[in-house]
Scaffold this motif. Structure first.
Motif, PDB file in Angstrom:
ATOM      1  N   GLU A 114       0.822  -1.208   0.000  1.00  0.00           N
ATOM      2  CA  GLU A 114       0.000   0.000   0.000  1.00  0.00           C
ATOM      3  C   GLU A 114       0.858   1.260   0.000  1.00  0.00           C
ATOM      4  O   GLU A 114       0.624   2.191  -0.772  1.00  0.00           O
ATOM      5  N   ALA A 115       1.858   1.286   0.874  1.00  0.00           N
ATOM      6  CA  ALA A 115       2.694   2.480   1.009  1.00  0.00           C
ATOM      7  C   ALA A 115       3.483   2.749  -0.262  1.00  0.00           C
ATOM      8  O   ALA A 115       3.592   3.897  -0.710  1.00  0.00           O
ATOM      9  N   THR A 116       4.045   1.691  -0.855  1.00  0.00           N
ATOM     10  CA  THR A 116       4.876   1.887  -2.048  1.00  0.00           C
ATOM     11  C   THR A 116       4.044   2.162  -3.293  1.00  0.00           C
ATOM     12  O   THR A 116       4.597   2.547  -4.322  1.00  0.00           O
ATOM     13  N   ALA A 117       2.718   1.970  -3.214  1.00  0.00           N
ATOM     14  CA  ALA A 117       1.834   2.282  -4.346  1.00  0.00           C
ATOM     15  C   ALA A 117       1.212   3.665  -4.226  1.00  0.00           C
ATOM     16  O   ALA A 117       0.482   4.098  -5.132  1.00  0.00           O
ATOM     17  N   LEU A 118       1.464   4.370  -3.122  1.00  0.00           N
ATOM     18  CA  LEU A 118       0.889   5.702  -2.940  1.00  0.00           C
ATOM     19  C   LEU A 118       1.392   6.660  -4.018  1.00  0.00           C
ATOM     20  O   LEU A 118       2.589   6.675  -4.352  1.00  0.00           O
ATOM     21  N   GLN A 119       0.476   7.466  -4.552  1.00  0.00           N
ATOM     22  CA  GLN A 119       0.827   8.490  -5.526  1.00  0.00           C
ATOM     23  C   GLN A 119       0.528   9.868  -4.947  1.00  0.00           C
ATOM     24  O   GLN A 119      -0.222  10.005  -3.965  1.00  0.00           O
ATOM     25  N   VAL A 120       1.091  10.876  -5.562  1.00  0.00           N
ATOM     26  CA  VAL A 120       0.922  12.236  -5.068  1.00  0.00           C
ATOM     27  C   VAL A 120      -0.554  12.593  -4.963  1.00  0.00           C
ATOM     28  O   VAL A 120      -0.997  13.239  -3.998  1.00  0.00           O
ATOM     29  N   GLN A 121      -1.355  12.152  -5.921  1.00  0.00           N
ATOM     30  CA  GLN A 121      -2.780  12.480  -5.942  1.00  0.00           C
ATOM     31  C   GLN A 121      -3.558  11.852  -4.781  1.00  0.00           C
ATOM     32  O   GLN A 121      -4.692  12.225  -4.513  1.00  0.00           O
ATOM     33  N   ASP A 122      -2.954  10.894  -4.072  1.00  0.00           N
ATOM     34  CA  ASP A 122      -3.630  10.233  -2.952  1.00  0.00           C
ATOM     35  C   ASP A 122      -3.498  11.015  -1.643  1.00  0.00           C
ATOM     36  O   ASP A 122      -4.125  10.649  -0.649  1.00  0.00           O
ATOM     37  N   LEU A 123      -2.688  12.055  -1.622  1.00  0.00           N
ATOM     38  CA  LEU A 123      -2.421  12.794  -0.392  1.00  0.00           C
ATOM     39  C   LEU A 123      -3.294  14.038  -0.302  1.00  0.00           C
ATOM     40  O   LEU A 123      -3.478  14.753  -1.290  1.00  0.00           O
ATOM     41  N   ARG A 124      -3.828  14.264   0.887  1.00  0.00           N
ATOM     42  CA  ARG A 124      -4.546  15.506   1.196  1.00  0.00           C
ATOM     43  C   ARG A 124      -3.866  16.087   2.423  1.00  0.00           C
ATOM     44  O   ARG A 124      -4.153  15.704   3.557  1.00  0.00           O
ATOM     45  N   LEU A 125      -2.919  16.996   2.176  1.00  0.00           N
ATOM     46  CA  LEU A 125      -2.049  17.461   3.257  1.00  0.00           C
ATOM     47  C   LEU A 125      -2.545  18.731   3.924  1.00  0.00           C
ATOM     48  O   LEU A 125      -1.973  19.170   4.922  1.00  0.00           O
ATOM     49  N   GLY A 126      -3.601  19.345   3.387  1.00  0.00           N
ATOM     50  CA  GLY A 126      -4.169  20.527   4.024  1.00  0.00           C
ATOM     51  C   GLY A 126      -5.382  20.160   4.866  1.00  0.00           C
ATOM     52  O   GLY A 126      -5.745  18.990   5.015  1.00  0.00           O
ATOM     53  N   GLY A 127      -6.031  21.168   5.449  1.00  0.00           N
ATOM     54  CA  GLY A 127      -7.236  20.933   6.233  1.00  0.00           C
ATOM     55  C   GLY A 127      -6.922  20.518   7.638  1.00  0.00           C
ATOM     56  O   GLY A 127      -5.764  20.295   8.022  1.00  0.00           O
ATOM     57  N   PRO A 128      -7.965  20.327   8.442  1.00  0.00           N
ATOM     58  CA  PRO A 128      -7.766  20.003   9.868  1.00  0.00           C
ATOM     59  C   PRO A 128      -7.177  18.611  10.096  1.00  0.00           C
ATOM     60  O   PRO A 128      -6.467  18.391  11.079  1.00  0.00           O
ATOM     61  N   VAL A 129      -7.498  17.665   9.196  1.00  0.00           N
ATOM     62  CA  VAL A 129      -6.982  16.290   9.353  1.00  0.00           C
ATOM     63  C   VAL A 129      -6.364  15.854   8.027  1.00  0.00           C
ATOM     64  O   VAL A 129      -7.063  15.362   7.143  1.00  0.00           O
ATOM     65  N   PRO A 130      -5.070  16.000   7.851  1.00  0.00           N
ATOM     66  CA  PRO A 130      -4.412  15.529   6.635  1.00  0.00           C
ATOM     67  C   PRO A 130      -4.545  14.003   6.526  1.00  0.00           C
ATOM     68  O   PRO A 130      -4.504  13.282   7.536  1.00  0.00           O
ATOM     69  N   THR A 131      -4.696  13.497   5.301  1.00  0.00           N
ATOM     70  CA  THR A 131      -4.915  12.059   5.110  1.00  0.00           C
ATOM     71  C   THR A 131      -4.147  11.547   3.895  1.00  0.00           C
ATOM     72  O   THR A 131      -3.756  12.308   3.008  1.00  0.00           O
ATOM     73  N   ALA A 132      -3.978  10.233   3.884  1.00  0.00           N
ATOM     74  CA  ALA A 132      -3.492   9.501   2.713  1.00  0.00           C
ATOM     75  C   ALA A 132      -4.583   8.519   2.318  1.00  0.00           C
ATOM     76  O   ALA A 132      -5.087   7.770   3.162  1.00  0.00           O
ATOM     77  N   ASN A 133      -4.966   8.533   1.057  1.00  0.00           N
ATOM     78  CA  ASN A 133      -6.054   7.694   0.560  1.00  0.00           C
ATOM     79  C   ASN A 133      -5.473   6.390   0.015  1.00  0.00           C
ATOM     80  O   ASN A 133      -4.783   6.388  -1.014  1.00  0.00           O
ATOM     81  N   VAL A 134      -5.745   5.290   0.698  1.00  0.00           N
ATOM     82  CA  VAL A 134      -5.259   3.977   0.253  1.00  0.00           C
ATOM     83  C   VAL A 134      -6.286   3.407  -0.719  1.00  0.00           C
ATOM     84  O   VAL A 134      -7.378   2.993  -0.311  1.00  0.00           O
ATOM     85  N   GLN A 135      -5.954   3.396  -1.996  1.00  0.00           N
ATOM     86  CA  GLN A 135      -6.907   2.906  -2.998  1.00  0.00           C
ATOM     87  C   GLN A 135      -6.273   1.943  -3.989  1.00  0.00           C
ATOM     88  O   GLN A 135      -6.953   1.444  -4.893  1.00  0.00           O
ATOM     89  N   ARG A 136      -4.984   1.664  -3.836  1.00  0.00           N
ATOM     90  CA  ARG A 136      -4.330   0.695  -4.710  1.00  0.00           C
ATOM     91  C   ARG A 136      -3.176   0.056  -3.941  1.00  0.00           C
ATOM     92  O   ARG A 136      -2.737   0.566  -2.898  1.00  0.00           O
ATOM     93  N   ALA A 137      -2.686  -1.054  -4.465  1.00  0.00           N
ATOM     94  CA  ALA A 137      -1.546  -1.751  -3.847  1.00  0.00           C
ATOM     95  C   ALA A 137      -0.841  -2.564  -4.920  1.00  0.00           C
ATOM     96  O   ALA A 137      -1.443  -2.927  -5.941  1.00  0.00           O
ATOM     97  N   TRP A 138       0.415  -2.846  -4.683  1.00  0.00           N
ATOM     98  CA  TRP A 138       1.150  -3.698  -5.608  1.00  0.00           C
ATOM     99  C   TRP A 138       0.707  -5.138  -5.448  1.00  0.00           C
ATOM    100  O   TRP A 138       0.545  -5.646  -4.339  1.00  0.00           O
ATOM    101  N   LYS A 139       0.527  -5.821  -6.576  1.00  0.00           N
ATOM    102  CA  LYS A 139       0.127  -7.225  -6.607  1.00  0.00           C
ATOM    103  C   LYS A 139       1.163  -8.023  -7.385  1.00  0.00           C
ATOM    104  O   LYS A 139       1.768  -7.511  -8.334  1.00  0.00           O
ATOM    105  N   ARG A 140       1.339  -9.265  -6.994  1.00  0.00           N
ATOM    106  CA  ARG A 140       2.215 -10.156  -7.758  1.00  0.00           C
ATOM    107  C   ARG A 140       1.486 -10.658  -8.996  1.00  0.00           C
ATOM    108  O   ARG A 140       0.326 -11.061  -8.916  1.00  0.00           O
ATOM    109  N   SER A 141       2.173 -10.675 -10.109  1.00  0.00           N
ATOM    110  CA  SER A 141       1.589 -11.188 -11.348  1.00  0.00           C
ATOM    111  C   SER A 141       1.602 -12.712 -11.332  1.00  0.00           C
ATOM    112  O   SER A 141       2.401 -13.327 -10.610  1.00  0.00           O
TER     113      SER A 141
END
Length: 419
Positions: free
Chosen positions: A239-266
Motif C-alpha cells: 500500500e505504502a509503495t503504491a501511494l501516488q501524489v494524488q492520494d495525499l490531502r495534506l491541508g485541512g484540519p486532518v491531513p490524510t493519505a487515501n489507500v486505494q491501490r496496492a502492488w500485486k504479484r503477477s
C-alpha cells in the motif's frame, strides 16, 4: 458383552458366530457369522465398542458397505480446480496460488473406507476422518529416506489452516451445487494445529529506542523515509509503495493519505512480476490520518512532482520493489543494528505490528485500530493484537481485590478433595 461361538460343519470345517443382546440386557439376540476367527474377533470388538449395537455402516451378511456413489461424483482435485477456476472477485495471482495449493497439497488427500481400503478421494466420498488424516500429513510432513532431507516439509500451523480453509470452501461448493454432490461439510469440526504452539512470538514489536537504533542503520535516506512512513502509518508494504501524489490531502484540519491501490504479484510466467491493483480487502480502501511528522515528510517527497508520481521512490526515481529494499537496505540495516545492541530481528512487516503496539500502549481502542489498519473484521484485530491490551490491568486487579473484601485470599472454608 458379545461372545463368539464356534460351529463345526459335517465336512469338518468351522464357522464363527458373534452373538450379542442388542442394546444390552433386555434386548433381542443378534448374530453375525464369519469364516475366520480373527474376523469374528474384530467384529466382536466393534459390537462392544458400539455398546452392543450393530456397528454404524455395517450391513448384515455384507459388512461395511460404502454408500451408493452419486453418478455426478468427480475426483476431488478435478472439482477443486473447477471451483478455483470459477471464483470471481480475486486477482490472477491469487487464482494462481489457489491452483498451486490444490495441485501440491489438496491432491494428497485420499479416502479410506471402513474396511481400511485406501482409494482415490472424490468430492462425494471424503469424510471427516479423511480430512483429519490429511491435516496430520500436513503437520508431520514426509521425510526422505536420506537423513536430514524431506520429500515434503511439515507445514506451519498457519499454512495448514489456510489450506484447510480453501478445502472447506471447495467442499461447501459441492453442498451448494445444483443438484448437491453431498449433504454435509466434512471440514466443519476438524481439529487444526494451534497457531501459537511455538515458544516465541511470530510478530516482533519494537520499542521506540529500538526503532531509532534500526533507523540509524538505514543509511539510504530514501529507505529511511519509507521505513518512517511504514511505522508511522501502519500501512502494508504494497500500500505504502503504491501511494501516488494524488492520494495525499495534506491541508485541512486532518491531513490524510487515501489507500486505494496496492502492488500485486503477477501470475507466474507473466512478463512483469508486479502490477497495481485494488487493496487486499474492501475495508483496506481507507483514509489514513497523518501526523505532522508524516505531513512534513510527504511535502518534502512530493514537492514539484506530478500527480501520478509515486510518493516513495528509489534513489534512481523508480518505484520500490520489495526484494530490492529487503536485500539491499533492510537486511544490512538489521544486521548492523543487532551488532550494536538491537535484541530482536524484525521483518519489514513488523513495522506495521510495531505501529499497532504503540497505538495500544496509548490506549487507542481496537475498533479504531481496525479501521486504521484496514482489517476486514474486528476479530482479526483482536486475534492478532488483543493480548497487547493491558490498559485495564490495574482496574481488573482492583476489582478482584474489592470483591474479596480488600483482604488477601485465604484457604479458609476450602479443603483438599479426599481430605
Amino acid at each position: 458383552m458379545a461372545t463368539i461361538r464356534k460351529r463345526v460343519r459335517k465336512d469338518g470345517t468351522a464357522s464363527y458366530q458373534v452373538r450379542w443382546l442388542q442394546g444390552g440386557r433386555g434386548g433381542t439376540w443378534e448374530a453375525e457369522r464369519f469364516e475366520d476367527v480373527e474376523q469374528a474377533d474384530a467384529f466382536k470388538k466393534l459390537v462392544d465398542a458400539h455398546k452392543q449395537q450393530w456397528p454404524y455402516g455395517w450391513v448384515p451378511g455384507q459388512g461395511f458397505v460404502e454408500p451408493e456413489q452419486n453418478p455426478d461424483d468427480v475426483l476431488l482435485t478435478d472439482w477443486a480446480r473447477r471451483y478455483v477456476d470459477r471464483l470471481t472477485g480475486i486477482d490472477l495471482r491469487t487464482r494462481d496460488d489457489y491452483r498451486r495449493e490444490v495441485d501440491r497439497h489438496i491432491s494428497l488427500m485420499v479416502h479410506t473406507n471402513r474396511s481400511g481400503l485406501v482409494m482415490p478421494a472424490t468430492i462425494g466420498n471424503i469424510t471427516a476422518d479423511d480430512v483429519q488424516d490429511w491435516v496430520r500429513l500436513q503437520e508431520a510432513g514426509q521425510p526422505d529416506a536420506k537423513a536430514g532431507r524431506w520429500v515434503r516439509r511439515p507445514a506451519s500451523p498457519k499454512s495448514t489452516a489456510n489450506r484447510h480453509g480453501l478445502l472447506w470452501c471447495i467442499v461447501q461448493a459441492a453442498i451448494d451445487a445444483d443438484p448437491p454432490l453431498r449433504t454435509k461439510n466434512c471440514c466443519a469440526n476438524t481439529r487444526l494445529p494451534r497457531v501459537d504452539d511455538g515458544t516465541s512470538e511470530e510478530m516482533v514489536f519494537l520499542e521506540q529506542e529500538e526503532y531509532q537504533l534500526l533507523r540509524k542503520c538505514l543509511l539510504d535516506p530514501a529507505a529511511r523515509d519509507l521505513a518512517d512512513w511504514l511505522i508511522g502509518t501502519g500501512m502494508r508494504w504494497g500500500e505504502a509503495t503504491a501511494l501516488q501524489v494524488q492520494d495525499l490531502r495534506l491541508g485541512g484540519p486532518v491531513p490524510t493519505a487515501n489507500v486505494q491501490r496496492a502492488w500485486k504479484r503477477s501470475p507466474r510466467g507473466a512478463q512483469s512480476s508486479f502490477f497495481l491493483g485494488p487493496p487486499k480487502t474492501k475495508k483496506a480502501r481507507r483514509l489514513v490520518a497523518l501526523a505532522p511528522t508524516q505531513v512534513d515528510l510527504a511535502q518534502k517527497l512530493t514537492h514539484g512532482m506530478p500527480s501520478d508520481a509515486f510518493v516513495f521512490r528509489t534513489p534512481t526515481g523508480k518505484a520500490w520493489r520489495h526484494a530490492n529494499f529487503y536485500n539491499r537496505k533492510w537486511i544490512p540495516a538489521v544486521a548492523a543494528a543487532m551488532e550494536t545492541g538491537l535484541p530482536r530481528q524484525p521483518r519489514i512487516h513488523d513495522l506495521r505490528h510495531t505501529h499497532v503496539a504503540w497505538l495500544v500502549a496509548a490506549n487507542i481502542p481496537l475498533p479504531a485500530i481496525q479501521a486504521r489498519l484496514g482489517h476486514e473484521s474486528i476479530q482479526t484485530t483482536i486475534d492478532r493484537y488483543g493480548h497487547l491490551v493491558r490498559a485495564l490491568d490495574s482496574d481488573i486487579s482492583a476489582a478482584v481485590q474489592a470483591a474479596m473484601g480488600g483482604q488477601p485470599p485465604s484457604d479458609r472454608g476450602l479443603r483438599l478433595v479426599g481430605a
